[in-house]
Write a protein that holds these residues in place. Structure first.
Motif, mmCIF file in Angstrom:
data_model
loop_
_atom_site.group_PDB
_atom_site.id
_atom_site.type_symbol
_atom_site.label_atom_id
_atom_site.label_comp_id
_atom_site.label_asym_id
_atom_site.label_seq_id
_atom_site.Cartn_x
_atom_site.Cartn_y
_atom_site.Cartn_z
ATOM 1 N N GLY A 39 0.807 -1.206 0.000
ATOM 2 C CA GLY A 39 0.000 0.000 0.000
ATOM 3 C C GLY A 39 0.838 1.252 0.000
ATOM 4 N N ILE A 40 1.919 1.252 0.791
ATOM 5 C CA ILE A 40 2.811 2.405 0.850
ATOM 6 C C ILE A 40 3.465 2.625 -0.500
ATOM 7 C CG2 ILE A 40 4.959 3.271 1.843
ATOM 8 C CD1 ILE A 40 4.142 1.852 4.455
ATOM 9 N N ALA A 41 3.968 1.531 -1.089
ATOM 10 C CA ALA A 41 4.614 1.639 -2.398
ATOM 11 C C ALA A 41 3.641 2.164 -3.440
ATOM 12 C CB ALA A 41 5.164 0.281 -2.815
ATOM 13 N N SER A 42 2.392 1.683 -3.350
ATOM 14 C CA SER A 42 1.378 2.130 -4.300
ATOM 15 C C SER A 42 1.073 3.610 -4.119
ATOM 16 C CB SER A 42 0.103 1.298 -4.117
ATOM 17 O OG SER A 42 -0.914 1.733 -4.976
ATOM 18 N N ASP A 43 1.015 4.063 -2.843
ATOM 19 C CA ASP A 43 0.736 5.474 -2.575
ATOM 20 C C ASP A 43 1.850 6.367 -3.096
ATOM 21 O OD1 ASP A 43 -1.647 4.879 -1.404
ATOM 22 O OD2 ASP A 43 -0.874 4.870 0.648
ATOM 23 N N ILE A 44 3.105 5.946 -2.872
ATOM 24 C CA ILE A 44 4.247 6.733 -3.358
ATOM 25 C C ILE A 44 4.236 6.775 -4.879
ATOM 26 C CG2 ILE A 44 6.764 6.828 -3.494
ATOM 27 C CD1 ILE A 44 6.861 5.701 -0.680
ATOM 28 N N ASN A 45 3.910 5.629 -5.488
ATOM 29 C CA ASN A 45 3.856 5.559 -6.954
ATOM 30 C C ASN A 45 2.814 6.519 -7.504
ATOM 31 O OD1 ASN A 45 4.292 4.743 -9.573
ATOM 32 N ND2 ASN A 45 3.079 2.880 -9.392
ATOM 33 N N ARG A 46 1.682 6.666 -6.791
ATOM 34 C CA ARG A 46 0.621 7.557 -7.253
ATOM 35 C C ARG A 46 1.021 9.033 -7.179
ATOM 36 N NH1 ARG A 46 -3.105 3.738 -5.026
ATOM 37 N NH2 ARG A 46 -3.067 4.774 -2.991
ATOM 38 N N LEU A 106 11.971 10.003 -13.188
ATOM 39 C CA LEU A 106 10.987 10.243 -12.129
ATOM 40 C C LEU A 106 10.183 8.983 -11.822
ATOM 41 C CD1 LEU A 106 9.429 13.792 -12.740
ATOM 42 C CD2 LEU A 106 10.895 13.060 -10.851
ATOM 43 N N GLU A 107 9.783 8.289 -12.875
ATOM 44 C CA GLU A 107 9.020 7.056 -12.658
ATOM 45 C C GLU A 107 9.836 6.047 -11.869
ATOM 46 O OE1 GLU A 107 6.666 3.543 -15.175
ATOM 47 O OE2 GLU A 107 7.294 5.403 -16.175
ATOM 48 N N TYR A 108 11.131 5.959 -12.176
ATOM 49 C CA TYR A 108 11.992 5.036 -11.414
ATOM 50 C C TYR A 108 12.102 5.483 -9.960
ATOM 51 C CZ TYR A 108 16.163 3.032 -9.395
ATOM 52 O OH TYR A 108 17.026 2.413 -8.540
ATOM 53 N N ILE A 109 12.304 6.780 -9.735
ATOM 54 C CA ILE A 109 12.466 7.284 -8.374
ATOM 55 C C ILE A 109 11.235 6.984 -7.522
ATOM 56 C CG2 ILE A 109 12.526 9.453 -7.038
ATOM 57 C CD1 ILE A 109 14.536 10.519 -9.068
ATOM 58 N N TYR A 110 10.062 7.092 -8.119
ATOM 59 C CA TYR A 110 8.829 6.898 -7.359
ATOM 60 C C TYR A 110 8.364 5.439 -7.308
ATOM 61 C CZ TYR A 110 7.882 11.899 -6.801
ATOM 62 O OH TYR A 110 7.937 13.217 -6.438
ATOM 63 N N SER A 111 8.750 4.640 -8.298
ATOM 64 C CA SER A 111 8.169 3.286 -8.373
ATOM 65 C C SER A 111 9.177 2.160 -8.546
ATOM 66 C CB SER A 111 7.178 3.218 -9.541
ATOM 67 O OG SER A 111 7.877 3.291 -10.784
ATOM 68 N N ASP A 112 10.445 2.474 -8.767
ATOM 69 C CA ASP A 112 11.481 1.455 -9.031
ATOM 70 C C ASP A 112 11.263 0.753 -10.370
ATOM 71 O OD1 ASP A 112 13.564 1.492 -7.327
ATOM 72 O OD2 ASP A 112 13.039 -0.307 -6.205
ATOM 73 N N LYS A 113 10.523 1.352 -11.278
ATOM 74 C CA LYS A 113 10.243 0.728 -12.573
ATOM 75 C C LYS A 113 10.961 1.486 -13.684
ATOM 76 C CE LYS A 113 5.644 -0.875 -11.157
ATOM 77 N NZ LYS A 113 4.175 -0.776 -11.420
ATOM 78 N N THR A 118 9.777 0.183 -23.982
ATOM 79 C CA THR A 118 8.895 1.101 -24.718
ATOM 80 C C THR A 118 9.677 2.252 -25.350
ATOM 81 O OG1 THR A 118 8.474 2.491 -22.767
ATOM 82 C CG2 THR A 118 7.045 0.575 -23.097
ATOM 83 N N LEU A 119 10.988 2.303 -25.137
ATOM 84 C CA LEU A 119 11.793 3.427 -25.593
ATOM 85 C C LEU A 119 12.708 3.041 -26.749
ATOM 86 C CD1 LEU A 119 12.943 4.844 -22.130
ATOM 87 C CD2 LEU A 119 11.014 5.620 -23.512
ATOM 88 N N ALA A 120 12.952 3.997 -27.636
ATOM 89 C CA ALA A 120 13.953 3.805 -28.679
ATOM 90 C C ALA A 120 15.342 3.899 -28.054
ATOM 91 C CB ALA A 120 13.781 4.866 -29.767
ATOM 92 N N VAL A 121 16.346 3.382 -28.767
ATOM 93 C CA VAL A 121 17.699 3.333 -28.213
ATOM 94 C C VAL A 121 18.215 4.725 -27.880
ATOM 95 C CG1 VAL A 121 20.116 2.777 -28.744
ATOM 96 C CG2 VAL A 121 18.314 1.146 -29.287
ATOM 97 N N ASP A 122 17.960 5.707 -28.735
ATOM 98 C CA ASP A 122 18.468 7.053 -28.459
ATOM 99 C C ASP A 122 17.850 7.634 -27.194
ATOM 100 O OD1 ASP A 122 15.994 7.146 -29.754
ATOM 101 O OD2 ASP A 122 16.357 9.136 -30.577
ATOM 102 N N LYS A 123 16.579 7.294 -26.920
ATOM 103 C CA LYS A 123 15.934 7.761 -25.693
ATOM 104 C C LYS A 123 16.506 7.037 -24.472
ATOM 105 C CE LYS A 123 13.256 10.506 -27.973
ATOM 106 N NZ LYS A 123 13.512 11.967 -27.952
ATOM 107 N N ILE A 124 16.839 5.757 -24.638
ATOM 108 C CA ILE A 124 17.444 5.007 -23.541
ATOM 109 C C ILE A 124 18.812 5.591 -23.200
ATOM 110 C CG2 ILE A 124 18.364 2.755 -22.849
ATOM 111 C CD1 ILE A 124 16.197 1.439 -24.494
ATOM 112 N N ILE A 125 19.554 6.010 -24.224
ATOM 113 C CA ILE A 125 20.842 6.647 -23.984
ATOM 114 C C ILE A 125 20.654 7.942 -23.195
ATOM 115 C CG2 ILE A 125 22.868 7.689 -25.051
ATOM 116 C CD1 ILE A 125 22.754 4.670 -25.342
ATOM 117 N N ASP A 126 19.592 8.696 -23.509
ATOM 118 C CA ASP A 126 19.289 9.914 -22.748
ATOM 119 C C ASP A 126 19.038 9.584 -21.272
ATOM 120 O OD1 ASP A 126 19.512 11.503 -24.984
ATOM 121 O OD2 ASP A 126 17.349 11.576 -25.388
ATOM 122 N N VAL A 127 18.321 8.498 -21.028
ATOM 123 C CA VAL A 127 18.060 8.079 -19.646
ATOM 124 C C VAL A 127 19.369 7.668 -18.973
ATOM 125 C CG1 VAL A 127 16.846 6.413 -18.181
ATOM 126 C CG2 VAL A 127 15.714 7.333 -20.219
#
Length: 368
Positions: A39-46, A106-113, A118-127
């Motif tokens: 529940g806590i993880a879900s709340d932080i993710n939201r 941001l999604e990783y920071i909040y959810s560990d995901k 879903t990303l192209a290689v150039d976008k993954i390099i940006d990440v």
């Protein structure tokens, strides 16, 4: 069979029931705790990209964030938001970063995901760039593994450049091995023009990059045109001229004006002699090497014929200069191994001395 007193039976049953009850309560408590954690993880993710309780905004698009969460997940944001920097006193902070990549962070920071698929290689390099900047080692490792599993001729160059830039040794090694195994297709692909000078030098210095030397030279000439401000002398010094044909040296290399005439004529002399040439070679233990790929030796040549015959075995790299390995008697329907001393080989020639050769099985295996 002796019976126990009723009182002892009751006490024993009560004891067992109490143990089961306590165990059930413990399991129930653990399950409840697990539900609470989820529940806590879900709340932080939201809270991710949610303006509820926000106390910091990022970039022109005003991406909502929460100081405590950002600071807890990244030392970079901890220093930025709670250190002596001006941003620690501001409600809005400006970061000159790609917005799409920052959303993934941001999604990783909040959810560990990490939605890398879903990303192209150039976008993954940006990440990857942002993960390195923010000190998110787990993200760097995850991206490195994902990219290594998804290498292709079209993306290996940009991935190698990034791997070298951010000292990702395992990913660098994976890229170089992929390039060794796909060298012919890679030299024909436009993406190789994006290869950095340092990476190109590393690739050409590898013994295992055994592409046709004239194709390496042509690719370098095109790379020089696309990178006019780069010092290319060190790159061309890695071209092994004696591995080209005389025709290529005279009609491809010489008109380019890159090499002086005396260097070209020296290479022609080496080609004519055909000995001690600087071949690019690779060892492949356990593989049948009876193909046209250059090999590092020694290896065992295995011959099997349908009738007894005496054969002469010769090896060559250019089908012009042949070295005799010796004569071998191959008994009827048996396997006869021939150990060839250390040398580089591209072609194997077997000729019959006593009679014709029919139904010949041939294997060449590297001997460690």
């Amino acid at each position: 069979m002796q019976e126990l007193p009723t009182s002892l039976c009751s006490e024993g049953q009560d004891s067992v029931l109490n143990k089961r009850k306590r165990k059930s309560q413990k399991m129930s408590t653990q399950e409840n705790n697990s539900d609470e954690i989820r529940g806590i993880a879900s709340d932080i993710n939201r809270l991710c990209m949610n303006e509820l309780y926000l106390d910091v905004e990022v970039e022109d698009q005003r991406l909502p964030g929460h100081r405590y969460i950002l600071a807890a997940r990244s030392e970079y944001f901890r220093a930025l938001l709670y250190g002596d920097m001006a941003e620690s006193k501001e409600r809005e902070i400006r970061l000159e970063v790609p917005v799409e990549a920052f959303r993934v962070i941001l999604e990783y920071i909040y959810s560990d995901k990490l939605p890398l698929s879903t990303l192209a290689v150039d976008k993954i390099i940006d990440v990857l760039v942002l993960a390195h900047l923010y000190g998110l080692k787990d993200v760097e490792t995850a991206i490195s593994k994902y990219l290594q599993q998804n290498l292709a001729v079209s993306n290996v160059i940009v991935i190698l450049n990034a791997a070298r830039l951010y000292d990702l040794d395992q990913l660098t090694a994976g890229c170089l091995m992929f390039m060794d195994n796909n060298m012919v297709d890679l030299l024909k692909h436009d993406s190789i023009q994006m290869l950095s000078k340092e990476s190109f030098e590393e690739v050409l210095g590898r013994e295992s990059f055994s592409a046709p030397e004239v194709e390496i030279f042509r690719t370098l000439c095109k790379w020089r045109e696309n990178n006019p401000n780069e010092d290319n002398q060190t790159l061309f010094s890695l071209v092994r001229l004696p591995l080209m044909t005389i025709d290529d040296l005279l009609h491809v290399v010489r008109p380019s004006g890159i090499f002086k005439s005396d260097i070209i004529f020296d290479a022609i002399d080496q080609v004519n002699i055909g000995k001690n040439l600087p071949h690019r070679v690779v060892t492949l233990p356990g593989e049948n090497l009876t193909s046209a790929k250059p090999l590092a030796q020694p290896f065992v040549l295995v011959v099997k014929l349908q009738s007894q015959v005496v054969v002469s075995v010769s090896v060559s790299c250019d089908q012009t200069h042949w070295d005799s390995v010796g004569n071998v008697i191959v008994p009827y329907r048996t396997i006869s191994p021939v150990l060839i001393t250390p040398r580089t080989v591209r072609y194997i020639r077997i000729t019959s001395i006593s009679c014709g050769i029919e139904n010949c099985d041939l294997k060449a295996m590297y001997k460690e």
